[in-house]
Scaffold this motif. Structure first.
Motif, mmCIF file in Angstrom:
data_model
loop_
_atom_site.group_PDB
_atom_site.id
_atom_site.type_symbol
_atom_site.label_atom_id
_atom_site.label_comp_id
_atom_site.label_asym_id
_atom_site.label_seq_id
_atom_site.Cartn_x
_atom_site.Cartn_y
_atom_site.Cartn_z
ATOM 1 N N LEU A 46 -9.004 9.695 3.518
ATOM 2 C CA LEU A 46 -8.563 9.708 4.918
ATOM 3 C C LEU A 46 -9.714 9.349 5.847
ATOM 4 O O LEU A 46 -9.543 8.558 6.794
ATOM 5 N N LEU A 47 -10.903 9.905 5.594
ATOM 6 C CA LEU A 47 -12.057 9.597 6.441
ATOM 7 C C LEU A 47 -12.457 8.126 6.329
ATOM 8 O O LEU A 47 -12.751 7.470 7.344
ATOM 9 N N LEU A 48 -12.457 7.591 5.106
ATOM 10 C CA LEU A 48 -12.777 6.171 4.948
ATOM 11 C C LEU A 48 -11.729 5.288 5.610
ATOM 12 O O LEU A 48 -12.056 4.276 6.246
ATOM 13 N N GLY A 49 -10.455 5.675 5.473
ATOM 14 C CA GLY A 49 -9.405 4.905 6.124
ATOM 15 C C GLY A 49 -9.552 4.908 7.633
ATOM 16 O O GLY A 49 -9.379 3.875 8.289
ATOM 17 N N LEU A 50 -9.896 6.066 8.212
ATOM 18 C CA LEU A 50 -10.093 6.137 9.659
ATOM 19 C C LEU A 50 -11.315 5.319 10.092
ATOM 20 O O LEU A 50 -11.306 4.701 11.170
ATOM 21 N N GLY A 80 -3.776 -10.342 12.248
ATOM 22 C CA GLY A 80 -2.488 -9.838 11.765
ATOM 23 C C GLY A 80 -2.065 -10.482 10.463
ATOM 24 O O GLY A 80 -1.507 -9.825 9.580
ATOM 25 N N GLY A 81 -2.328 -11.792 10.342
ATOM 26 C CA GLY A 81 -1.989 -12.470 9.088
ATOM 27 C C GLY A 81 -2.753 -11.911 7.907
ATOM 28 O O GLY A 81 -2.201 -11.748 6.809
ATOM 29 N N LEU A 82 -4.043 -11.586 8.104
ATOM 30 C CA LEU A 82 -4.833 -10.990 7.024
ATOM 31 C C LEU A 82 -4.320 -9.598 6.662
ATOM 32 O O LEU A 82 -4.312 -9.217 5.481
ATOM 33 N N LEU A 83 -3.906 -8.826 7.666
ATOM 34 C CA LEU A 83 -3.328 -7.509 7.376
ATOM 35 C C LEU A 83 -2.080 -7.643 6.509
ATOM 36 O O LEU A 83 -1.911 -6.932 5.508
ATOM 37 N N THR A 133 -3.546 1.131 9.056
ATOM 38 C CA THR A 133 -3.050 -0.152 9.564
ATOM 39 C C THR A 133 -2.537 -0.015 10.986
ATOM 40 O O THR A 133 -2.781 -0.883 11.836
ATOM 41 N N ALA A 134 -1.817 1.068 11.276
ATOM 42 C CA ALA A 134 -1.295 1.279 12.631
ATOM 43 C C ALA A 134 -2.425 1.428 13.646
ATOM 44 O O ALA A 134 -2.373 0.851 14.744
#
Length: 562
Positions: A46-50, A80-83, A133-134
């Motif tokens: 979670l910390l890495l994702g944030l 956005g395309g890369l996401l 992502t959001a």
């Protein structure tokens, strides 16, 4: 006379998406109960994702913060395309998809297809990748708001929500479709070829992107961004920027494109999901063996392991070979090896190939060398052995048969290494020969083979320890890409540790290629083979002792929790 009392029946509750979300949260809580290491890994993930989300947020918000409307569309379209592309490809290659709620467990419940798909999609939103992502895409909302006001910000927020749903639905639809396809052994070969070809195309595409960046032709990049913005990859992410630039009609059209794409993906997912829940696909009529020469035991040994002794080691090799050929989850990992094996050499070596076009575009400059090729092959060899980092997780509770039979750890690991190598080593040889031909350097084939053998053997040894000490359970799902909640981060962490360790142990081959010159062209292959085989045998010997001491704990770890 007693009067019968009738109790009115309670109306049945209609199942909605919130029930799936609550069920997932409850399953997550049960999985974390008494598992402190899982809680620690989840918090770390979670910390890495944030952290990554914060970096991505500021990158996507930069045009708005810097008041640069010229670059806003390019950042939105390409970012956005890369996401979207990452959500489609990364689950297939690295992390898998979180299936805390296994769709197969709902097969006997009276749930409509629409209820099941929408509920699973809502549950997928409750995850660290979706949250990251959001938060990352929220930077596009900031950019649209600063450049075009509240109206642009609202449209940008709608586009971000639509884009996130497209990412989730696309990832689930693609992995579910491959899960259905990979149950057929005939389709597995075709899927491997197609994925390898797609990966091979990434190298030339990288050259085109680098050439465009060198030339810094912003007008051309702006034109490309506008084209990407009208595709499903970029349409939802660029809607807010269009409103900021005064193109409200274009923004509405792009939101409609996103909604239509989401509908198509959900329909595709529902079809593949239903077939996955029904049962396994037939791989064709059963073949009747020609005679029983050699006895019933001989019939259990595939032709590829006809050389194996008819003892405990040979039986384990034969069993593992059949598992790698028939188990969809293992076949999916073999496809990953093929894709990465094609992609990495092209990306590293062909990135420096020099050629020019009629328009004057120049690509790189022949920077390939024996040292660079050795480094590339070390990466390929290390990545090829990563599949065995959780080799006992493939077995799950069936590993109890080996424990009851008292199979020695050394024999177990050597047999697993041999069976896996029967499939992987031919792929590595083809990769080395193909790269030597493409580079026009057949004299470097020995250097490539030596580095490959050394890194692959070291990777087998290191992953032997990783598979015993860092094993984790896999969900009992028909989807070979499915992962338990939090296991995706565990897989990524083990992948990083194993890859770095394998590469470090094989680094002397890069140093030798850089310092010894032409002499190393002749010595690399025999030394690499001896180095790799010796490392694999030593790793099986040492990790086998650890396995003997941890067999009960390992069985408890890899057994799926219901």
């Amino acid at each position: 006379m007693a009067v019968p009392v009738t109790v009115p029946e309670r109306p049945a509750r209609r199942v909605s998406s919130r029930h799936f979300v609550r069920l997932k949260l409850r399953v997550l809580g049960n999985n974390f109960r008494g598992q402190k290491w899982r809680i620690a890994l989840f918090v770390l993930g979670l910390l890495l994702g944030l952290w990554f989300a914060a970096v991505g947020f500021f990158l996507l918000a930069t045009p708005g913060l810097a008041d640069e409307p010229r670059y806003a569309l390019m950042v939105a379209a390409f970012g956005g395309g890369l996401l979207t592309l990452g959500w489609l490809l990364l689950p297939l290659v690295f992390f898998g998809v979180d299936e805390t709620l296994d769709p197969a467990r709902f097969a006997l419940l009276p749930l409509s297809r629409r209820t099941l798909v929408t509920g699973l999609l809502a549950a997928a939103l409750v995850s660290v990748p979706a949250l990251a992502t959001a938060l990352t895409a929220a930077g596009l909302v900031v950019t649209a708001g600063l450049l075009g006001g509240w109206t642009a910000a609202v449209v940008g927020a709608l586009g971000v929500v639509a884009g996130l749903l497209v990412c989730l639905a696309g990832a689930r639809a693609l992995t579910s479709a491959f899960a259905t396809m990979l149950r057929s052994r005939r389709v597995r070969d075709l899927a491997a070829v197609l994925l390898a070809v797609l990966a091979a195309l990434l190298g030339p595409l990288q050259l085109l992107v680098l050439a465009a960046v060198r030339q810094t032709d912003w007008d051309r990049l702006d034109g490309v961004a506008r084209v990407v913005g009208w595709t499903p990859f970029g349409a939802p992410w660029t809607a807010g920027v269009d409103v900021a630039e005064g193109r409200a009609g274009a923004a509405v059209a792009k939101l409609l494109i996103a909604v239509a794409t989401l509908g198509v993906l959900l329909f595709w997912w529902s079809r593949s999901l239903e077939s996955a829940m029904v049962g396994t696909a037939s791989s064709g009529p059963a073949r009747t063996p020609r005679g029983v020469a050699g006895g019933a035991v001989a019939q259990l040994f595939p032709r590829a392991v006809g050389w194996a002794r008819r003892d405990r080691f040979g039986a384990l090799v034969a069993r593992e070979c059949r598992y790698w050929w028939r188990d969809a989850r293992r076949r999916a990992n073999l496809i990953t090896v093929a894709v990465v094996g094609v992609f990495v050499p092209l990306m590293v070596n062909l990135g420096g190939v020099s050629f020019s076009t009629e328009g004057g575009a120049e690509f790189g400059g022949g920077d390939s060398s024996p040292a660079l090729v050795s480094l590339t092959m070390i990466l390929v060899g290390a990545l090829a052995s990563l599949t065995l980092a959780n080799q006992f997780g493939f077995d799950g509770s069936s590993y109890a048969a080996n424990l009851v039979a008292g199979v020695p750890g050394r024999v177990e690991l050597r047999a697993r290494m041999a069976a896996f190598s029967i499939y992987v080593v031919p792929m590595l040889v083809v990769i080395a020969v193909a790269l030597a031909i493409v580079l026009g350097r057949p004299a470097w084939l020995g250097v490539m083979g030596g580095a490959l053998a050394a890194a692959y053997g070291c990777g087998l040894a290191i992953n032997g320890f990783v598979s015993v000490l860092g094993a984790y359970s896999l969900p009992e799902s028909s989807n070979p890409f499915a992962m338990n909640s939090g296991a995706g981060f565990t897989k990524g962490l083990l992948t990083l540790v194993s890859m770095v360790a394998s590469a470090v142990v094989a680094v002397p081959f890069v140093v030798a290629a850089a310092l010894l010159g032409d002499v190393w062209l002749w010595l690399a292959l025999p030394i690499g083979l001896a180095y790799g085989v010796g490392a694999a045998l030593l790793g099986a010997y040492l990790a086998g002792d650890t396995l003997d001491r941890r067999q009960p704990e390992l069985l408890a770890t890899v057994t799926p929790r219901r």
